[in-house]
Design a protein around this motif. Structure first.
Motif, PDB file in Angstrom:
ATOM      1  N   LEU A 160       0.843  -1.193   0.000  1.00  0.00           N
ATOM      2  CA  LEU A 160       0.000   0.000   0.000  1.00  0.00           C
ATOM      3  C   LEU A 160       0.880   1.246   0.000  1.00  0.00           C
ATOM      4  CD1 LEU A 160      -2.774  -0.920   2.602  1.00  0.00           C
ATOM      5  CD2 LEU A 160      -2.863  -1.127   0.106  1.00  0.00           C
ATOM      6  N   THR A 161       0.307   2.363  -0.433  1.00  0.00           N
ATOM      7  CA  THR A 161       1.071   3.602  -0.433  1.00  0.00           C
ATOM      8  C   THR A 161       1.297   4.106   0.998  1.00  0.00           C
ATOM      9  OG1 THR A 161      -0.869   5.045  -0.525  1.00  0.00           O
ATOM     10  CG2 THR A 161       0.046   4.275  -2.635  1.00  0.00           C
ATOM     11  N   VAL A 162       2.222   5.026   1.107  1.00  0.00           N
ATOM     12  CA  VAL A 162       2.489   5.655   2.403  1.00  0.00           C
ATOM     13  C   VAL A 162       1.221   6.310   2.940  1.00  0.00           C
ATOM     14  CG1 VAL A 162       3.743   7.563   3.502  1.00  0.00           C
ATOM     15  CG2 VAL A 162       4.944   5.990   1.959  1.00  0.00           C
ATOM     16  N   GLY A 163       0.502   7.026   2.067  1.00  0.00           N
ATOM     17  CA  GLY A 163      -0.727   7.693   2.497  1.00  0.00           C
ATOM     18  C   GLY A 163      -1.794   6.713   2.944  1.00  0.00           C
ATOM     19  N   ALA A 164      -1.944   5.601   2.225  1.00  0.00           N
ATOM     20  CA  ALA A 164      -2.948   4.604   2.605  1.00  0.00           C
ATOM     21  C   ALA A 164      -2.589   3.944   3.925  1.00  0.00           C
ATOM     22  CB  ALA A 164      -3.084   3.556   1.508  1.00  0.00           C
ATOM     23  N   ASN A 165      -1.314   3.700   4.152  1.00  0.00           N
ATOM     24  CA  ASN A 165      -0.887   3.172   5.447  1.00  0.00           C
ATOM     25  C   ASN A 165      -1.322   4.102   6.570  1.00  0.00           C
ATOM     26  OD1 ASN A 165       1.268   0.744   5.872  1.00  0.00           O
ATOM     27  ND2 ASN A 165       1.358   1.496   3.756  1.00  0.00           N
ATOM     28  N   ALA A 166      -1.060   5.386   6.396  1.00  0.00           N
ATOM     29  CA  ALA A 166      -1.441   6.355   7.429  1.00  0.00           C
ATOM     30  C   ALA A 166      -2.951   6.436   7.564  1.00  0.00           C
ATOM     31  CB  ALA A 166      -0.858   7.727   7.098  1.00  0.00           C
ATOM     32  N   GLY A 167      -3.668   6.336   6.422  1.00  0.00           N
ATOM     33  CA  GLY A 167      -5.124   6.374   6.465  1.00  0.00           C
ATOM     34  C   GLY A 167      -5.707   5.222   7.252  1.00  0.00           C
ATOM     35  N   LEU A 168      -5.121   4.040   7.124  1.00  0.00           N
ATOM     36  CA  LEU A 168      -5.596   2.885   7.883  1.00  0.00           C
ATOM     37  C   LEU A 168      -5.405   3.100   9.379  1.00  0.00           C
ATOM     38  CD1 LEU A 168      -4.331  -0.144   5.757  1.00  0.00           C
ATOM     39  CD2 LEU A 168      -6.580   0.941   5.757  1.00  0.00           C
ATOM     40  N   ALA A 169      -4.287   3.697   9.742  1.00  0.00           N
ATOM     41  CA  ALA A 169      -4.033   3.951  11.165  1.00  0.00           C
ATOM     42  C   ALA A 169      -5.043   4.933  11.732  1.00  0.00           C
ATOM     43  CB  ALA A 169      -2.611   4.475  11.346  1.00  0.00           C
ATOM     44  N   VAL A 170      -5.399   5.950  10.939  1.00  0.00           N
ATOM     45  CA  VAL A 170      -6.416   6.911  11.380  1.00  0.00           C
ATOM     46  C   VAL A 170      -7.754   6.216  11.542  1.00  0.00           C
ATOM     47  CG1 VAL A 170      -7.734   8.947  10.695  1.00  0.00           C
ATOM     48  CG2 VAL A 170      -5.247   8.899  10.366  1.00  0.00           C
ATOM     49  N   GLN A 171      -8.113   5.350  10.590  1.00  0.00           N
ATOM     50  CA  GLN A 171      -9.382   4.642  10.653  1.00  0.00           C
ATOM     51  C   GLN A 171      -9.435   3.681  11.824  1.00  0.00           C
ATOM     52  OE1 GLN A 171     -10.013   2.931   6.768  1.00  0.00           O
ATOM     53  NE2 GLN A 171      -9.750   4.914   5.767  1.00  0.00           N
ATOM     54  N   ALA A 172      -8.296   3.101  12.183  1.00  0.00           N
ATOM     55  CA  ALA A 172      -8.264   2.214  13.339  1.00  0.00           C
ATOM     56  C   ALA A 172      -8.638   2.977  14.597  1.00  0.00           C
ATOM     57  CB  ALA A 172      -6.880   1.596  13.487  1.00  0.00           C
ATOM     58  N   ARG A 173      -8.203   4.236  14.687  1.00  0.00           N
ATOM     59  CA  ARG A 173      -8.540   5.046  15.854  1.00  0.00           C
ATOM     60  C   ARG A 173     -10.016   5.434  15.863  1.00  0.00           C
ATOM     61  NH1 ARG A 173      -5.829  10.790  16.159  1.00  0.00           N
ATOM     62  NH2 ARG A 173      -7.518  11.208  14.704  1.00  0.00           N
ATOM     63  N   ARG A 181      10.932   3.520   9.069  1.00  0.00           N
ATOM     64  CA  ARG A 181      10.895   3.814  10.502  1.00  0.00           C
ATOM     65  C   ARG A 181      10.064   5.067  10.769  1.00  0.00           C
ATOM     66  NH1 ARG A 181      12.030  -0.676  13.303  1.00  0.00           N
ATOM     67  NH2 ARG A 181      14.201  -1.315  13.202  1.00  0.00           N
ATOM     68  N   LYS A 182      10.221   6.064   9.920  1.00  0.00           N
ATOM     69  CA  LYS A 182       9.433   7.286  10.088  1.00  0.00           C
ATOM     70  C   LYS A 182       7.946   7.007   9.851  1.00  0.00           C
ATOM     71  CE  LYS A 182      12.130   9.815   7.367  1.00  0.00           C
ATOM     72  NZ  LYS A 182      12.620  11.010   6.631  1.00  0.00           N
ATOM     73  N   LEU A 183       7.650   6.154   8.865  1.00  0.00           N
ATOM     74  CA  LEU A 183       6.252   5.802   8.613  1.00  0.00           C
ATOM     75  C   LEU A 183       5.657   5.069   9.807  1.00  0.00           C
ATOM     76  CD1 LEU A 183       3.776   5.632   6.843  1.00  0.00           C
ATOM     77  CD2 LEU A 183       4.782   3.634   5.695  1.00  0.00           C
ATOM     78  N   GLU A 184       6.411   4.158  10.401  1.00  0.00           N
ATOM     79  CA  GLU A 184       5.922   3.460  11.598  1.00  0.00           C
ATOM     80  C   GLU A 184       5.575   4.448  12.697  1.00  0.00           C
ATOM     81  OE1 GLU A 184       9.299   0.887  12.233  1.00  0.00           O
ATOM     82  OE2 GLU A 184       8.091  -0.856  11.764  1.00  0.00           O
ATOM     83  N   LEU A 185       6.415   5.465  12.857  1.00  0.00           N
ATOM     84  CA  LEU A 185       6.154   6.480  13.867  1.00  0.00           C
ATOM     85  C   LEU A 185       4.882   7.253  13.530  1.00  0.00           C
ATOM     86  CD1 LEU A 185       7.066   7.902  16.431  1.00  0.00           C
ATOM     87  CD2 LEU A 185       8.591   9.317  15.043  1.00  0.00           C
ATOM     88  N   ALA A 186       4.688   7.554  12.261  1.00  0.00           N
ATOM     89  CA  ALA A 186       3.461   8.243  11.845  1.00  0.00           C
ATOM     90  C   ALA A 186       2.227   7.406  12.155  1.00  0.00           C
ATOM     91  CB  ALA A 186       3.520   8.558  10.348  1.00  0.00           C
ATOM     92  N   LEU A 187       2.316   6.089  11.950  1.00  0.00           N
ATOM     93  CA  LEU A 187       1.176   5.221  12.224  1.00  0.00           C
ATOM     94  C   LEU A 187       0.834   5.226  13.708  1.00  0.00           C
ATOM     95  CD1 LEU A 187       1.944   2.136   9.909  1.00  0.00           C
ATOM     96  CD2 LEU A 187       0.888   4.342   9.370  1.00  0.00           C
ATOM     97  N   LEU A 188       1.852   5.315  14.558  1.00  0.00           N
ATOM     98  CA  LEU A 188       1.588   5.438  15.993  1.00  0.00           C
ATOM     99  C   LEU A 188       0.924   6.771  16.304  1.00  0.00           C
ATOM    100  CD1 LEU A 188       4.732   4.060  17.882  1.00  0.00           C
ATOM    101  CD2 LEU A 188       2.554   2.934  17.471  1.00  0.00           C
TER     102      LEU A 188
END
Length: 267
Positions: free
Chosen positions: A113-126, A171-178
């Protein structure tokens, strides 16, 4: 109202207002495997907004302690409290709901998945929409996803597949997901592991910015001492499963016991 004016008696001062509980409190936290003591009666408190770095020689018990704090391992004795709530018996997902987030030594992102979609999934999880994430995830991740990607300096790579990122950017993306989940406490387990020398500086800056600008409370395991000395408010030094020191970086590195732990057998 009657006031005691008896000569020679001074009224007792009012009791001070209790302060907020620490974000993380460990009391006698221990883990035994057979007859071996892996983590030995750790007492530690991490205050709101504090940055504590957990260091020690290989085999000191650092990752084992992280596993106890995050709920992956059940302690033999002791307690873990998050902002005043005893979470010792809570599964990792329940701790996450209360504001605990963790990264691991190996990257864990959706590579296809794209970087943006990864972050979007994390937002949706919240927000509770994650059950329908394959339909809902926007290509750019949405406004909140863009915000957390901005925090880690990845918004310009929102359309890139996560699997194509360098290790440092993962690593930065993982931090963004948190960050997308709004944690009170972030546990970073060797975020520099496997990161190229050229990317360590930028990743360090990103972590510092997240801590200072977002007010996140951070507990981090890391072997790059030159990185930690400029980042941490305190160093927690482990050796043979026990807490050897818990103090400011300068005092910790000047401690003879700490020096012996690093320069001695390294077990």
């Amino acid at each position: 109202m009657h006031t005691d004016t008896t000569p020679g008696i001074t009224p007792a001062p009012a009791a001070p207002e209790p302060g907020p509980p620490p974000v993380l409190a460990l009391a006698g936290l221990s883990w035994f495997v057979g007859g071996a003591v892996i983590v030995d009666a750790i007492d530690m408190a991490v205050a709101e907004g504090e940055f504590v770095a957990l260091i020690g020689p290989n085999g000191a018990g650092k990752t084992s302690l992280f596993n106890l704090v995050s709920g992956l391992t059940r302690p033999t004795a002791g307690t873990v409290s998050l902002a005043g709530t005893d979470v010792t018996r809570f599964a990792p997902y329940r701790r996450a709901r209360l504001g605990m987030g963790r990264t691991f030594q190996t990257s864990s992102v959706f590579a296809d998945l794209t970087v943006g979609a990864n972050a979007g999934l994390a937002v949706q999880a919240r927000t509770g929409e994650s059950r329908r994430f394959w339909r809902l995830a926007a290509p750019d991740g949405g406004a909140e996803a863009t915000r957390v990607l901005d925090l880690v300096r990845l918004s310009h790579r929102a359309d890139v597949l996560a699997g194509d990122l360098s290790h440092g950017d993962k690593r930065k993306l993982e931090l963004a997901l948190l960050l997308a989940r709004g944690p009170r406490l972030i546990l970073l387990d060797e975020p520099m592991a496997g990161v190229s020398a050229g990317e360590v500086g930028e990743l360090t800056t990103v972590i510092q910015d997240v801590h200072r600008e977002q007010g996140c409370t951070v507990l981090m395991v890391e072997h790059h001492m030159e990185v930690l000395l400029d980042m941490a408010d305190r160093l927690a030094v482990m050796h043979h499963g026990a807490l050897l020191a818990l103090t400011d970086p300068e005092s910790a590195m000047a401690d003879p016991d700490v020096q012996a732990a690093y320069l001695g057998d390294g077990a």
